[in-house]
Motif scaffolding. Sequence first.
Motif, PDB file in Angstrom:
ATOM      1  N   UNK A  35       0.825  -1.214   0.000  1.00  0.00           N
ATOM      2  CA  UNK A  35       0.000   0.000   0.000  1.00  0.00           C
ATOM      3  C   UNK A  35       0.861   1.266   0.000  1.00  0.00           C
ATOM      4  N   UNK A  36       1.981   1.211   0.704  1.00  0.00           N
ATOM      5  CA  UNK A  36       2.893   2.359   0.714  1.00  0.00           C
ATOM      6  C   UNK A  36       3.455   2.622  -0.683  1.00  0.00           C
ATOM      7  N   UNK A  37       3.740   1.537  -1.390  1.00  0.00           N
ATOM      8  CA  UNK A  37       4.227   1.698  -2.760  1.00  0.00           C
ATOM      9  C   UNK A  37       3.137   2.310  -3.643  1.00  0.00           C
ATOM     10  N   UNK A  38       1.898   1.833  -3.476  1.00  0.00           N
ATOM     11  CA  UNK A  38       0.773   2.418  -4.215  1.00  0.00           C
ATOM     12  C   UNK A  38       0.603   3.895  -3.890  1.00  0.00           C
ATOM     13  N   UNK A  39       0.753   4.231  -2.623  1.00  0.00           N
ATOM     14  CA  UNK A  39       0.638   5.613  -2.156  1.00  0.00           C
ATOM     15  C   UNK A  39       1.665   6.490  -2.864  1.00  0.00           C
ATOM     16  N   UNK A  40       2.900   6.029  -2.929  1.00  0.00           N
ATOM     17  CA  UNK A  40       3.949   6.803  -3.595  1.00  0.00           C
ATOM     18  C   UNK A  40       3.679   6.902  -5.097  1.00  0.00           C
ATOM     19  N   UNK A  41       3.306   5.769  -5.712  1.00  0.00           N
ATOM     20  CA  UNK A  41       3.039   5.767  -7.160  1.00  0.00           C
ATOM     21  C   UNK A  41       1.914   6.732  -7.520  1.00  0.00           C
ATOM     22  N   UNK A  42       0.910   6.797  -6.675  1.00  0.00           N
ATOM     23  CA  UNK A  42      -0.246   7.639  -6.968  1.00  0.00           C
ATOM     24  C   UNK A  42       0.119   9.124  -6.954  1.00  0.00           C
ATOM     25  N   UNK A  43       0.973   9.538  -5.998  1.00  0.00           N
ATOM     26  CA  UNK A  43       1.117  10.971  -5.743  1.00  0.00           C
ATOM     27  C   UNK A  43       2.496  11.569  -6.036  1.00  0.00           C
ATOM     28  N   UNK A  44       3.477  10.757  -6.445  1.00  0.00           N
ATOM     29  CA  UNK A  44       4.821  11.326  -6.538  1.00  0.00           C
ATOM     30  C   UNK A  44       4.940  12.389  -7.639  1.00  0.00           C
ATOM     31  N   UNK A  45       4.004  12.391  -8.573  1.00  0.00           N
ATOM     32  CA  UNK A  45       4.012  13.421  -9.610  1.00  0.00           C
ATOM     33  C   UNK A  45       2.875  14.443  -9.423  1.00  0.00           C
ATOM     34  N   UNK A  46       2.185  14.367  -8.278  1.00  0.00           N
ATOM     35  CA  UNK A  46       1.064  15.274  -8.022  1.00  0.00           C
ATOM     36  C   UNK A  46       1.569  16.653  -7.617  1.00  0.00           C
ATOM     37  N   UNK A  47       0.668  17.646  -7.677  1.00  0.00           N
ATOM     38  CA  UNK A  47       1.077  19.002  -7.313  1.00  0.00           C
ATOM     39  C   UNK A  47       1.217  19.125  -5.795  1.00  0.00           C
ATOM     40  N   UNK A  48       1.872  20.190  -5.375  1.00  0.00           N
ATOM     41  CA  UNK A  48       2.242  20.381  -3.969  1.00  0.00           C
ATOM     42  C   UNK A  48       1.021  20.455  -3.050  1.00  0.00           C
TER      43      UNK A  48
END
Length: 336
Positions: A85-98
């Motif tokens: 789930x932590x990996x999914x969390x990072x994948x989802x938001x690492x390119x999201x805006x601040x």
Amino acid sequence: MSKELISSNDYSEILQQAISQIHTTRARVAKQINGAVNSVYWLLGKLLFDRQLAEGYGSAVVKQLSADLKNEFPDMGLSPRNLWNMKRFYERYYQADEKLLQAVAVLPWGHNLLLLDKIQSLAAVAFYANEVISKGWSRDLLLNAIKMDTFHHTQTQLQTNNFNETLLPISADYANEVFKNSYNLGFLGIIEPIKEQELEKRLTEKIKSFVLELGKGFSFIGNQYRLEYNQKEYFVDMLFFHRGLRSLVAIELKIGSFKAEYVGKMNFYLTLLDKLEKSEHENPSIGIILCAEKDRLDVEIALQDINKPIGVSDYQLLLPKDELQTLVLNELNKEI
């Protein structure tokens, strides 16, 4: 200084400020804790992402990593499933805006998992995350809002209030966030027509549920709240105080469609509340007319030239289908 040495209004103000400070501090501490936990989870998710571990060939590595980490940190929720789930969390938001990153960073982890599982649109994630932060939604309330598709309903609904014209800009923005265009009163379990007095009675009996539906910051003062002026009595259906807005909130309940004359009556009540009840340091009282249905154009015309902040909202009485079926079966069983 004892309570007897100061006026009741001064004491009430001290009490409200103390309550506000406690709530503010608790919220700040919770955000700090959630932020710290999510920061760790973010970094662990990044580690798995950077190492290109995927379920399947990477399962053995993550399973061993989980076992070793739990020996070192037994209370951190480091199961294999949660690591993925932590990996999914990072994948989802690492390119999201601040802004979005800041919002999800302070949510409880359970809320974040719900958003990961149920919501695909980042715009919708931002909406629900901000609602959780501003209104203090529990995970169950968030789930209910997602099931009701609150995000899309909010995008298509226009404001039916005059807050922008009658309140200071910062207060108007806040009021538009606090008050909804529509409220779900399904928790009342109403399955047949009722009178306004009965609707008010049932809301009062389930005031905790109603306050949760209204959102964070509301304190119930009373129903059929009495106002006396010029040797005449007037009664407000339900009166609340909102800590954030620092305003009295009058709610009038109507079982039918919106009528223009409701606005004039509410405007009069707000004038009396500001004259008789509002303290020196509070903001203008706000009125909400809660109707079974409303026509936006009728509301817009009725609110023109009104100088008191008034909103018109509608409500739903129906329960979700499965809950309604359970309610009906329970009622039938009572008759057997």
